[in-house]
Design a protein around this motif. Sequence first.
Motif, PDB file in Angstrom:
ATOM      1  N   PHE A 165      38.517  41.834  39.460  1.00  0.00           N
ATOM      2  CA  PHE A 165      39.984  42.019  39.985  1.00  0.00           C
ATOM      3  C   PHE A 165      40.610  40.735  39.935  1.00  0.00           C
ATOM      4  O   PHE A 165      41.994  40.832  40.108  1.00  0.00           O
ATOM      5  CB  PHE A 165      39.971  42.343  41.681  1.00  0.00           C
ATOM      6  CG  PHE A 165      41.287  42.916  42.002  1.00  0.00           C
ATOM      7  CD1 PHE A 165      42.002  44.180  41.510  1.00  0.00           C
ATOM      8  CD2 PHE A 165      42.001  41.882  42.929  1.00  0.00           C
ATOM      9  CE1 PHE A 165      42.985  44.286  41.861  1.00  0.00           C
ATOM     10  CE2 PHE A 165      43.169  42.575  43.397  1.00  0.00           C
ATOM     11  CZ  PHE A 165      43.670  43.753  43.079  1.00  0.00           C
ATOM     12  N   SER A 166      40.144  39.434  39.526  1.00  0.00           N
ATOM     13  CA  SER A 166      40.905  38.297  39.533  1.00  0.00           C
ATOM     14  C   SER A 166      41.874  38.618  38.106  1.00  0.00           C
ATOM     15  O   SER A 166      43.014  37.854  38.144  1.00  0.00           O
ATOM     16  CB  SER A 166      39.584  37.176  38.940  1.00  0.00           C
ATOM     17  OG  SER A 166      38.847  37.180  39.900  1.00  0.00           O
TER      18      SER A 166
ATOM     19  N   VAL B 187      40.863  49.339  33.665  1.00  0.00           N
ATOM     20  CA  VAL B 187      39.555  48.210  34.088  1.00  0.00           C
ATOM     21  C   VAL B 187      38.919  48.747  35.011  1.00  0.00           C
ATOM     22  O   VAL B 187      37.518  48.525  34.820  1.00  0.00           O
ATOM     23  CB  VAL B 187      40.350  46.945  34.196  1.00  0.00           C
ATOM     24  CG1 VAL B 187      39.507  46.049  34.554  1.00  0.00           C
ATOM     25  CG2 VAL B 187      41.061  46.434  33.231  1.00  0.00           C
ATOM     26  N   SER B 188      39.285  49.038  36.053  1.00  0.00           N
ATOM     27  CA  SER B 188      38.380  49.399  37.186  1.00  0.00           C
ATOM     28  C   SER B 188      37.395  50.452  37.072  1.00  0.00           C
ATOM     29  O   SER B 188      36.242  50.452  37.581  1.00  0.00           O
ATOM     30  CB  SER B 188      39.282  49.770  38.421  1.00  0.00           C
ATOM     31  OG  SER B 188      39.973  50.908  38.204  1.00  0.00           O
ATOM     32  N   VAL B 189      37.756  51.632  36.305  1.00  0.00           N
ATOM     33  CA  VAL B 189      37.006  52.772  35.822  1.00  0.00           C
ATOM     34  C   VAL B 189      35.795  52.082  34.999  1.00  0.00           C
ATOM     35  O   VAL B 189      34.520  52.491  35.318  1.00  0.00           O
ATOM     36  CB  VAL B 189      37.492  54.025  35.229  1.00  0.00           C
ATOM     37  CG1 VAL B 189      36.487  54.891  34.492  1.00  0.00           C
ATOM     38  CG2 VAL B 189      38.373  54.559  36.031  1.00  0.00           C
TER      39      VAL B 189
ATOM     40  N   GLU C  61      44.082  50.404  45.338  1.00  0.00           N
ATOM     41  CA  GLU C  61      44.645  50.164  46.695  1.00  0.00           C
ATOM     42  C   GLU C  61      45.359  48.960  46.708  1.00  0.00           C
ATOM     43  O   GLU C  61      46.363  48.548  47.373  1.00  0.00           O
ATOM     44  CB  GLU C  61      43.651  50.439  47.729  1.00  0.00           C
ATOM     45  CG  GLU C  61      43.994  50.151  49.287  1.00  0.00           C
ATOM     46  CD  GLU C  61      43.158  49.722  50.158  1.00  0.00           C
ATOM     47  OE1 GLU C  61      43.106  49.181  51.285  1.00  0.00           O
ATOM     48  OE2 GLU C  61      41.709  50.135  49.768  1.00  0.00           O
ATOM     49  N   SER C  62      44.554  47.760  46.305  1.00  0.00           N
ATOM     50  CA  SER C  62      45.247  46.450  46.550  1.00  0.00           C
ATOM     51  C   SER C  62      46.358  46.471  45.679  1.00  0.00           C
ATOM     52  O   SER C  62      47.230  45.689  45.737  1.00  0.00           O
ATOM     53  CB  SER C  62      44.056  45.635  45.555  1.00  0.00           C
ATOM     54  OG  SER C  62      42.964  45.462  46.776  1.00  0.00           O
ATOM     55  N   MET C  63      46.313  46.991  44.190  1.00  0.00           N
ATOM     56  CA  MET C  63      47.512  46.807  43.247  1.00  0.00           C
ATOM     57  C   MET C  63      48.713  47.533  43.928  1.00  0.00           C
ATOM     58  O   MET C  63      49.967  46.952  43.970  1.00  0.00           O
ATOM     59  CB  MET C  63      47.062  47.457  41.892  1.00  0.00           C
ATOM     60  CG  MET C  63      48.239  47.083  40.742  1.00  0.00           C
ATOM     61  SD  MET C  63      48.235  45.392  40.424  1.00  0.00           S
ATOM     62  CE  MET C  63      46.679  45.017  39.628  1.00  0.00           C
TER      63      MET C  63
END
Length: 431
Positions: A259-260, A299-301, A341-343
């Motif tokens: 996530f950086s 990216v997260s998947v 959620e963060s994004m």
Amino acid sequence: AYLSQKIGSAGMGLYQLIATVYNLFLTLATAGVSVAATRMITEALALGGGSRLRSLCRKLLLAALALGVLAGGLQYLTAGLTAARWVGDIRAVPSLKILAASLPIVAVTGCLQGYFMSRRSVTLMTGAQMAEQLLRIGIIVALLPSALGLGLGEACAVVVLAGTVAEALSGAVIWQGYRRDLRRLQGAAKPQPARGVFSRLWRIGAPVAATRYVGSALRTLENVMVPVCLALFTGSRELALEQFGALKGMAMAVLFFPFSFLSTLSTLLLPEITEAYAQGRQKRLEGLISRTISITLTVSVLMGGLFTVFAGTLGEVLFHDGQVGFYIRVLGPVMPFLYLESMVDGILKGLDQQLSTFRYSVWDSVARIALVALLVPRAGMKGFLFVMLFSNLFTGTLNLHRLLVVTGLRIRWWSWALRPFLALVAGVLAY
């Protein structure tokens, strides 16, 4: 990974509890000011208010410094009380007192970072942060071995001392860069006073600050409750601290490492989204948001799939702990919701939707605390992992729904979800 090998899971648990208390006071020092500074400076530049920039920045920095001094003073004076009552371990007192000195520095630096984000200038900040991390690592490697024989409290104190010294250096570098950039930007233009700064700061920053104050207080309560509830299940405070440290200090560090890159994207896009929103450029706004969500989910998947498949290997190689691998495997599949959620939370703040994110944050925290009290004493860490899974799905769904309502966007199933998922499936099958 280095810290966990030196101070162990219990030390990581104590360090995470210290960080929990520090984050509460850090929220008091910084909440609202950095976001408001980014928005106000971006709008001033977009609407031709560059001549008032010096006055605007001076007032924003003054507000940040005042909040930092207030928060630092409170943390220093209450260090003994918070260590005994909240952390449940008086070994945290030296660390909390050392960290109090960093709060004014972090508050001012956060405001300056908002300035550079508004200017779309990241080179200086990147260099300063790299120097900060290298200095932090150098001090820890040099001093930590000699502190280990004195106890976990002293070892944690060395770690936070390294961070405080490094933050001071980074802040000094960013301050000098800000002064040079401001002089170059204004040139020969006659400075004009910026009016209504504090009232606008209150209007923009207060909802963000309220959200983070309440959210941080509730998260602090939750993090303090978890080791207590785990101890009720395991019958051992030390074992509970080890499990808490393995999850929060090790597994979550691995899960949030990718996530950086995305948080950098979010930070850089926030001024663009704010500018498009302020200027009423709906098509550009929708394009920016859609592209951001697509990149985030792709990216997260990918990373969630990789972490799930290689969880055991990661736990053993990085921490020599199979338990950490188990935590990574359980939480890996929800990484898309965790990242989204963060994004989306950051995007909503750029769209002046702070009250909505505040509402969702409170609902989520209250639900988490209730579930921790109900499940963790009966099911231990498995119960807390369920709480985390529920929380990520709940808040991620609420934030995304609010974003779609505000912007009028439709879910783009192919580019946002199906394409990344099919690519992941193909990769796993090939493996």
